[in-house]
Write an enzyme that holds these catalytic residues in place. Structure first.
Site, PDB file in Angstrom:
ATOM      1  N   ASP A  98      -4.897  -9.646  -7.375  1.00 52.25           N
ATOM      2  CA  ASP A  98      -5.220  -8.906  -8.590  1.00 52.25           C
ATOM      3  C   ASP A  98      -4.038  -8.217  -9.268  1.00 52.25           C
ATOM      4  OD1 ASP A  98      -5.209  -7.422  -6.227  1.00 52.25           O
ATOM      5  OD2 ASP A  98      -6.537  -5.887  -7.001  1.00 52.25           O
ATOM      6  N   THR A 131      -1.589   0.471 -10.199  1.00 51.46           N
ATOM      7  CA  THR A 131      -2.851  -0.044  -9.677  1.00 51.46           C
ATOM      8  C   THR A 131      -3.582   0.968  -8.809  1.00 51.46           C
ATOM      9  OG1 THR A 131      -3.852  -2.045  -8.708  1.00 51.46           O
ATOM     10  CG2 THR A 131      -1.953  -1.087  -7.553  1.00 51.46           C
ATOM     11  N   GLU A 187       0.831  -1.206   0.000  1.00 50.73           N
ATOM     12  CA  GLU A 187       0.000   0.000   0.000  1.00 50.73           C
ATOM     13  C   GLU A 187       0.867   1.258   0.000  1.00 50.73           C
ATOM     14  OE1 GLU A 187      -3.086   0.077  -0.481  1.00 50.73           O
ATOM     15  OE2 GLU A 187      -3.976  -1.801   0.199  1.00 50.73           O
ATOM     16  N   GLU A 235     -19.729  -5.163  -2.815  1.00 45.67           N
ATOM     17  CA  GLU A 235     -18.349  -5.638  -2.726  1.00 45.67           C
ATOM     18  C   GLU A 235     -18.194  -7.058  -3.254  1.00 45.67           C
ATOM     19  OE1 GLU A 235     -14.904  -4.746  -0.974  1.00 45.67           O
ATOM     20  OE2 GLU A 235     -15.741  -3.317  -2.394  1.00 45.67           O
ATOM     21  N   GLU A 240     -12.771   0.237  -9.624  1.00 40.19           N
ATOM     22  CA  GLU A 240     -12.395  -0.757 -10.652  1.00 40.19           C
ATOM     23  C   GLU A 240     -13.354  -0.795 -11.839  1.00 40.19           C
ATOM     24  OE1 GLU A 240     -10.389  -1.539  -6.927  1.00 40.19           O
ATOM     25  OE2 GLU A 240     -12.545  -1.465  -7.365  1.00 40.19           O
TER      26      GLU A 240
END
Length: 598
Positions: A312, A579, A176, A426, A490
């Site tokens: 992902d 990302t 992160e 979600e 996304e």
């Protein structure tokens, strides 16, 4: 005369060079992807993270590749000239997105300045990412793209004061920190050229590089930063999520390209070489298991596979690394093609829907004793896959990937539209058709699967109709385990990428409907908030969660703004997004030649 001619020729050459340099530096074309080696690193030698003793120095250092970049096919389609009506509509939508961003930014500035996050209901602040102003750094490039120059300048002045040697967190998430902070600073530098941002990127890069100071040079992804500060020796963990170790490549490599210092590229390439070596020997060749071992460098043992949460971005970065480096590392195309082939074969399914829509959803997979089992789940997060397959399909001339991308994006659009508030939850489950060719709607089969899943969860279930009513299941959905919407990007990310690649006008209307639904459902007096339940009836407002992660300003609103921008703004043929939606300049043959000419 000969000397005069030589001086005249020299003078003309000098003037011509100066003109070329002026035109180059004032051109709207992006500047070169490389800068002079070590130009920006010498003055940072005394920086705390760089000066810490290294316990396990690398025995060798892989240099940056110097081969000629590949001329990839264009990702973006040629667009026709815009009609006045279309321009008016697009600009109205773009202003609406910018207005929402400006409202959120103003509230962050007033109530949570230099904190990681604004609490958008209470007006408080949160620091889940080190207390290093995650929202501020994540939004730097969005401010620049939206033309908010005064706010950008103020944010940069605040960003340069962030101290990456201090945090109240016991451990930091290296992944992160990498995508938000390192990615945010690199992108803002790539866009603005402000050297202060590059210096901050180097500071973050030096800090994260210490997470690789282990006996086998594999990184610690949930990192005891205080142990490192105190000089303690550390070891890579025996179990970690595959995304957290495999998604450091873009940011580290770009930092090496900018500075000319290969150490960051070398660090992540060791990881990816090991993953490439083991890609064909997993229980599902082409994909890596969800949990891997950094301590033992084992990336092929495990039976759970997914392209969704916790895995992902390791797949996302494969074609993006190819684009970033101009194809100088063929390894990444090979890895992508293996992964995409396995994913299309095993992870994608066509759900049974009331109107037999030709859509795809990506589920999870288990492979045990040679038996492959599909879990027909869905996640908002995995909507990124449509954009990924669009990029891979275009870059590597794989029409099967682009075909899958279109159906995946349509699947995300359909899922948004199927819920009462026009927003996807979600996570959810659906009933898969026997094959990707599709199947006719069968209400009894749907209800049977609803009942089976409910009984697995609750042995005291009653009638299936009562379950459907209780759980508020739209037709086609067999369960919705997580009903939240947390301002995720996304779906609009993949719509944006597919629109730039195909020019399909309907995608603009889908994006606008999505934006209006999200804003009307999540808007607060101060900003926008995650909500707890998007399955509630349309007339009932979901409960606000008082949470606004930095990706709302760094990703979601950025993609909404860009899809309603002129199509040459942040062209996908010039930039590649990490990302966290931070655009990095791609190395392309033209740009490499420009660099070599100077």
């Amino acid at each position: 005369m000969p000397p005069i001619r030589r001086r005249s020729i020299a003078w003309i050459a000098l003037v011509a060079t100066l003109i070329l340099l002026y035109l180059y530096n004032t051109s709207t074309s992006p500047p070169p992807s490389y800068t002079q080696p070590n130009l920006h690193t010498n003055q940072d030698d005394n920086y705390f993270w760089k000066s810490l003793p290294v316990h396990y120095p690398p025995q060798s250092m892989r240099p940056l590749p110097t081969t000629t970049p590949v001329k990839y096919p264009n990702i973006q389609t040629p667009f026709d000239e815009e009609t006045p009506e279309a321009q008016t509509t697009r600009q109205h939508r773009q202003r609406a997105v910018k207005d929402v961003f400006a409202k959120c930014w103003s509230s962050y500035r007033e109530y949570a300045w230099k904190a990681d996050e604004l609490a958008p209901v209470s007006g408080g602040k949160k620091n889940p990412f080190g207390g290093w102003a995650a929202t501020l750094v994540d939004a730097l490039d969005t401010l620049w793209i939206m033309g908010m120059k005064p706010q950008f300048d103020e944010a940069v002045q605040a960003a340069v004061t962030i101290d990456f040697t201090k945090t109240d967190l016991k451990q930091i998430n290296v992944f992160e920190t990498n995508i938000r902070y390192l990615g945010g600073f690199i992108s803002a530098f790539d866009l603005s050229g402000d050297e202060r941002l590059l210096h901050k990127a180097i500071e973050v890069g030096e800090m994260l590089y210490k997470a690789f100071d282990t006996p086998n040079r594999m990184p610690i992804t949930r990192w005891d930063i205080h142990a490192a500060i105190n000089g303690r020796r550390q070891t890579a963990p025996p179990a970690l999520l595959v995304a957290e170790i495999g998604s450091l490549t873009m940011e580290f490599t770009r930092l090496s390209l900018i500075t000319g210092d290969a150490k960051w590229f070398d660090a992540v390439q060791r990881v990816m070489d090991a993953m490439a070596d083991q890609q064909d020997s997993t229980a599902l060749p082409g994909l890596w298991p969800l949990v891997v071992s950094a301590k033992d460098q084992v990336f092929n043992i495990g039976n759970t596979f997914t392209l969704g949460a916790m895995a992902d971005s390791v797949y996302e970065y494969l074609p993006k690394l190819s684009a970033l480096m101009g194809g100088q590392m063929p390894l990444y195309q090979d890895m992508y093609e293996k992964a995409a082939g396995a994913a299309i074969k095993h992870a994608l399914y066509r759900p049974m829907t009331p109107n037999n829509e030709d859509i795809l959803i990506s589920g999870a997979i288990k492979s045990e004793d040679g038996q492959i089992t599909l879990d027909p789940s869905g996640q908002h997060l995995v909507c990124f896959l449509g954009g990924l397959f669009t990029l891979g399909g275009r870059l590597f001339n794989r029409p099967q990937d682009l075909s899958a991308a279109i159906k995946l994006v349509n699947g995300c659009i359909w899922t948004y539209q199927a819920l009462p508030h026009g927003i996807m939850p979600e996570t959810f489950h659906m009933l898969p058709c026997p094959s990707l060719a599709g199947c006719e709607w069968d209400e009894q089969a749907w209800k049977k699967e609803v009942l089976r899943l409910a009984k697995d969860k609750d042995k005291d279930t009653t009638s299936v109709d009562a379950i459907i009513k209780r759980d508020r299941l739209p037709q086609g959905f067999t369960s919705i385990p997580d009903r939240r919407y947390i301002l995720r990007p996304e779906a609009i990310e993949s719509i944006f990428i597919l629109y730039r690649a195909t020019g399909r006008p309907a995608l603009l209307d889908s994006a606008w409907a999505m934006f209006e639904a999200i804003n009307s459902t999540t808007s607060t007096t101060l900003a926008n908030s995650a909500v707890r339940d998007v399955t509630l009836p349309r007339e009932q407002q979901p409960e606000l969660a008082d949470s606004m992660e930095s990706f709302w300003l760094g990703e979601t609103l950025k993609y909404f703004y860009l899809i309603f921008s002129e199509t040459d703004v942040i062209s996908l043929d010039e930039y590649v997004f990490n990302t966290e939606a931070h655009p990095f300049r791609r190395l392309v043959p033209r740009r490499a030649e420009e660099w070599q000419s100077f």
